[in-house]
Design a protein around this motif. Structure first.
Motif, mmCIF file in Angstrom:
data_model
loop_
_atom_site.group_PDB
_atom_site.id
_atom_site.type_symbol
_atom_site.label_atom_id
_atom_site.label_comp_id
_atom_site.label_asym_id
_atom_site.label_seq_id
_atom_site.Cartn_x
_atom_site.Cartn_y
_atom_site.Cartn_z
ATOM 1 N N TYR A 137 60.549 74.856 3.313
ATOM 2 C CA TYR A 137 61.875 75.351 2.942
ATOM 3 C C TYR A 137 62.419 76.304 4.004
ATOM 4 C CZ TYR A 137 61.157 73.468 -1.748
ATOM 5 O OH TYR A 137 60.968 72.627 -2.815
ATOM 6 N N THR A 166 70.873 71.173 5.567
ATOM 7 C CA THR A 166 70.021 70.695 4.472
ATOM 8 C C THR A 166 70.422 69.250 4.186
ATOM 9 O OG1 THR A 166 71.493 71.460 2.675
ATOM 10 C CG2 THR A 166 69.828 73.013 3.462
ATOM 11 N N TYR A 198 66.429 70.557 7.101
ATOM 12 C CA TYR A 198 65.487 70.712 5.994
ATOM 13 C C TYR A 198 65.795 69.655 4.947
ATOM 14 C CZ TYR A 198 64.617 75.246 8.155
ATOM 15 O OH TYR A 198 64.290 76.242 9.041
ATOM 16 N N MET A 252 66.309 75.912 -1.210
ATOM 17 C CA MET A 252 66.987 75.224 -0.100
ATOM 18 C C MET A 252 68.231 75.969 0.392
ATOM 19 S SD MET A 252 65.525 72.296 0.862
ATOM 20 C CE MET A 252 66.794 71.216 1.541
#
Length: 348
Positions: free
Chosen positions: A5, A113, A145, A194
């Protein structure tokens, strides 16, 4: 791709300074057979407007790059502000399939993300759309991510200071997760990990006619850290009346990180726009689906003089110092969204 994360990042608000707006150009006629050419014209108009305020980054097949440049030039856009990428998409809803950007709390570094995208529960093809965040991370050379949770950009709204709003009808819908719903606790844990948010406000559902099952960006939008625009419906017979009333009442109890109440600016929904012989009998038209730019706000209007004018005035009051640009969105909303739905902002 970065493992694990993100650490010490946050999800910035849309009204913070932006680097660029990302669009996915209409290039797949099958996704919008009736409105394909009209949509391309509309995108030319919108991209040109954005280019006068900041960079516009466009996902499109190589074959259409020349026509896109011509279209932006025809609309007096600034071509020096346009970046074209050979990223092919199934559809135009970049808010939902595009990268969701986060920003490091200390260095200010921006990362991406990358969530699962399945076209709002497998309603349409999405294989190409789901590759866009990875491709964006590659061209921007940004950390990425990933999460295997399904989240669309239009489903979340933040004030940039830890507060996030969303709807249960979308994020907890079993159709987002191959038939098995995520629990609220699982979803909250993932969003917090996140996106660096600390407080999540859940509304039950969204407005009528919304393909997405009820995105927040048609209902409540932050205009400042402690102020939101909230859509309301005055006709008690309207299917949106109860839903919006409940959300409006719930907003009274929301607090920012420092414990202060929100200022709530109410805007009346446009009159229902019905579509004949169409997959949506009612179109999800909403003034909340505006797009914030550096020094400007693009406001969707629907050919309803009085209501359009009131919405423009109220939004203008929320953004002093930003130019208000009205964009007729009937063709866009035929496909199920408006200005915010097609654009993903990249923070500075």
């Amino acid at each position: 791709m970065s493992k694990g994360y993100p650490q010490n990042y946050r999800l910035p608000a849309e009204f913070e300074p932006q680097e660029a707006i990302w669009l996915s150009w209409p290039s797949n006629k099958e996704s919008c057979p009736k409105t394909f050419h009209k949509l391309q014209d509309k995108f030319g108009e919108i991209a040109s407007t954005i280019s006068r305020y900041e960079r516009v980054r466009i996902n499109a097949p190589m074959l259409s790059h020349m026509n896109i440049r011509l279209s932006i030039a025809d609309n007096e856009g600034d071509l020096s502000q346009v970046d074209l990428y050979e990223h092919v998409t199934n559809d135009v809803w970049c808010r939902d399939h595009g990268p969701i950007f986060i920003k490091h709390n200390e260095s200010g570094q921006v990362a991406i993300t990358d969530w699962n995208f399945n076209a709002w529960g497998g309603k349409f093809p999405y294989d190409l759309d789901n590759t866009i965040p990875e491709k964006a991370a590659s061209v921007l050379k940004m950390d990425r991510y990933t999460s295997d949770f399904t989240v669309e950009g239009g489903a979340i709204e933040t004030n940039g200071k830890g507060l996030l709003m969303t709807t249960e009808a979308v994020l907890l819908n079993p159709n987002r997760n191959g038939g098995k719903a995520r629990t609220k606790a699982e979803m909250e844990k993932e969003l917090k990990a996140m996106l660096g948010v600390t407080n999540i406000v859940w509304f039950k559902e969204g407005i009528e006619g919304d393909d997405t099952d009820g995105h927040i960006d048609d209902i409540v939008r932050f205009v400042r850290e402690d102020a939101v625009i909230c859509m309301v419906e005055s006709k008690e017979t309207d299917p949106n009346f109860k839903v919006l009333k409940q959300i409006r009442e719930q907003l009274d109890d929301v607090r920012t990180a420092d414990g202060s109440k929100l200022e709530i600016i109410e805007i009346e929904m446009p009159n229902a726009i019905e579509a004949k012989d169409w997959r949506l009998s009612r179109l999800p038209a909403s003034y909340a689906n505006f797009m914030i730019l550096n020094n400007a706000v693009m406001v969707p209007i629907f050919g309803q003089k009085k209501k359009d004018a009131i919405a423009e005035d109220k939004i203008a009051e929320c953004f002093p110092g930003r130019e208000i640009i009205s964009v007729t969105c009937k063709d866009l909303v035929m496909e199920g969204g408006a200005l915010h739905c097609i654009a993903m902002h990249q923070p500075k």
